[in-house]
Design an enzyme around this catalytic site. Sequence first.
Site, PDB file in Angstrom:
ATOM      1  N   TYR B 287       0.837  -1.196   0.000  1.00 37.20           N
ATOM      2  CA  TYR B 287       0.000   0.000   0.000  1.00 37.20           C
ATOM      3  C   TYR B 287       0.879   1.256   0.000  1.00 37.20           C
ATOM      4  O   TYR B 287       1.632   1.504   0.945  1.00 37.20           O
ATOM      5  CB  TYR B 287      -0.890  -0.009   1.227  1.00 37.20           C
ATOM      6  CG  TYR B 287      -2.073   0.928   1.139  1.00 37.20           C
ATOM      7  CD1 TYR B 287      -3.296   0.475   0.667  1.00 37.20           C
ATOM      8  CD2 TYR B 287      -1.977   2.258   1.538  1.00 37.20           C
ATOM      9  CE1 TYR B 287      -4.391   1.325   0.595  1.00 37.20           C
ATOM     10  CE2 TYR B 287      -3.068   3.101   1.466  1.00 37.20           C
ATOM     11  CZ  TYR B 287      -4.270   2.629   0.996  1.00 37.20           C
ATOM     12  OH  TYR B 287      -5.345   3.475   0.928  1.00 37.20           O
ATOM     13  N   TYR B 330      -4.993   5.759  -7.659  1.00 29.68           N
ATOM     14  CA  TYR B 330      -5.312   5.415  -6.273  1.00 29.68           C
ATOM     15  C   TYR B 330      -6.767   5.014  -6.170  1.00 29.68           C
ATOM     16  O   TYR B 330      -7.649   5.839  -6.138  1.00 29.68           O
ATOM     17  CB  TYR B 330      -5.019   6.625  -5.391  1.00 29.68           C
ATOM     18  CG  TYR B 330      -5.219   6.421  -3.915  1.00 29.68           C
ATOM     19  CD1 TYR B 330      -4.812   5.255  -3.288  1.00 29.68           C
ATOM     20  CD2 TYR B 330      -5.776   7.410  -3.130  1.00 29.68           C
ATOM     21  CE1 TYR B 330      -4.970   5.074  -1.930  1.00 29.68           C
ATOM     22  CE2 TYR B 330      -5.936   7.246  -1.764  1.00 29.68           C
ATOM     23  CZ  TYR B 330      -5.533   6.086  -1.171  1.00 29.68           C
ATOM     24  OH  TYR B 330      -5.695   5.928   0.191  1.00 29.68           O
TER      25      TYR B 330
END
Lengths: 116, 381
Positions: B287, B330
């Site tokens: 992440y 994203y």
Amino acid sequence: MTDRDSAAWWERVAEGRLEVQECSRCGTLRFPARAFCPRCRAEDWRWRAVEPVAEVDSWIVERRTTPPTTIVRVRLARAPHVVMYGNWRAEREPSPGERVGAVFEDGPKVNWVPRP
Amino acid sequence: MAKRLLAFSDRTALAGIGYTDFSKNSGVSTLTLACRAILAALDDAGLGVDDVDGIATHRVGDSVPPSTVGPALGMGAPTWYLDQFGGGSVSHSVVGQAALAVAAGLAETVVCYRAINARSEFRMGTAASPGMEAQYQVPYGLAQPLQHFAMAARMHMIRYGTTAEHLGRIAVRQRAHAVKNPRALMRVPITLDDYLASRWIAEPFRLLDCCLETDGACAVVVTSAERARSLRRTPVLISAAAWGGGDSFLSGASPADPTVTAAAELAPRLYGQAGLGPSDISVAMLYDCFTYSVLVQLEDYGFCAKGEGGDYLEESLPFNTHGGFLSEGYVHGLNHVAEAVSQLRWEAGDRQVPGASAALSTSQPGYVLPATSALILRRDS
């Protein structure tokens, strides 16, 4: 932005007092203001004045504001598990582990200055 | 193969992945994005809407719930659904919970989606952190996840000597991957000098430390391993799914050390479920809301020792081969899962890690909500 647990803490800050909760059963100091002691789960507590001195853990310099804003993360000298955030009130940057003192400003806010 | 600790491991699979275009302005509703991604994922799996009996998402007041998306697609009443509160940290738990539902027989085929107009409608980067701690932060101008990560990155720099060049190396490497990814929003190569010259956002973070606010959606299809084997794609088995872990960095009786994330607590459970260790992982999707989160997870998922993330980059396993949130876009986590699936199907084109057999895919490691989630996926053999 206060809540029913925290309103009294902010009132103290507005009067220039740095206090945290002390558990009536086990004596643990806690912040932010909450109903239960996270160590012994007791609900009884009292306010305890703490020395308004801390050490700098880290900081950021927010560059999207004019002028830039320095925000510090500090731990109280007498209760190192208590983490607080505030604005840095000095011309230079802080340094790691630096001893700092609280200053109370309108808002109310607790901000931090180098300790002489 | 080592013994697996849970009956759950490898019993479910990812059978399809789908994306919308990624952009700065989709021009369409979040609901439209969700429907497009779901239909694309079902098409990839060779399934139709009528084959779906479960639907799951996560959101923070920024997207459409399953109760809207299901009917909009003419989906029958679901036998199982999940509308999870949370942002990045729960992105992988949504897939994990779908897998549990399938393994337990509550649903046969679950579609998981995440849809956000995170640039044109809901500016993800300026969203305030949720939770009661905000009142102790916002008055000082501390309001965004970016700032909490920057604060932690500074601590890592102070304690372990991590440098701007280390962070920059992550940005440069991921951009090089994105150059090979037609989906990626940012496909112009950058150098370390470009990184160092990019403008300050919140020191120690520069612009190129930060992910892209993106309009887009991604969806994945979870079904039983057995069913996946009858479908048209190479099944990607869910070998491990874990979530939780971590103490608050922001407050509490004993706030956690910000240089160690929730991933450090979660990793042993995750690897244990899969019967695998860090050395068995072919490729990792870590992440990357910010460069620093990659570095700290390389440590906390056991690829190197605590504090050595910066130097480990010289020899690290392949990570974020799609360009990640820094360069692909994203979509809050599911695009990491989808890229892991592409790698394990050996369908990642120029980005393919040769022979990839197991992948780690992770979520936000706990700087906002004090928890994280992650998956270990394996190519069906």
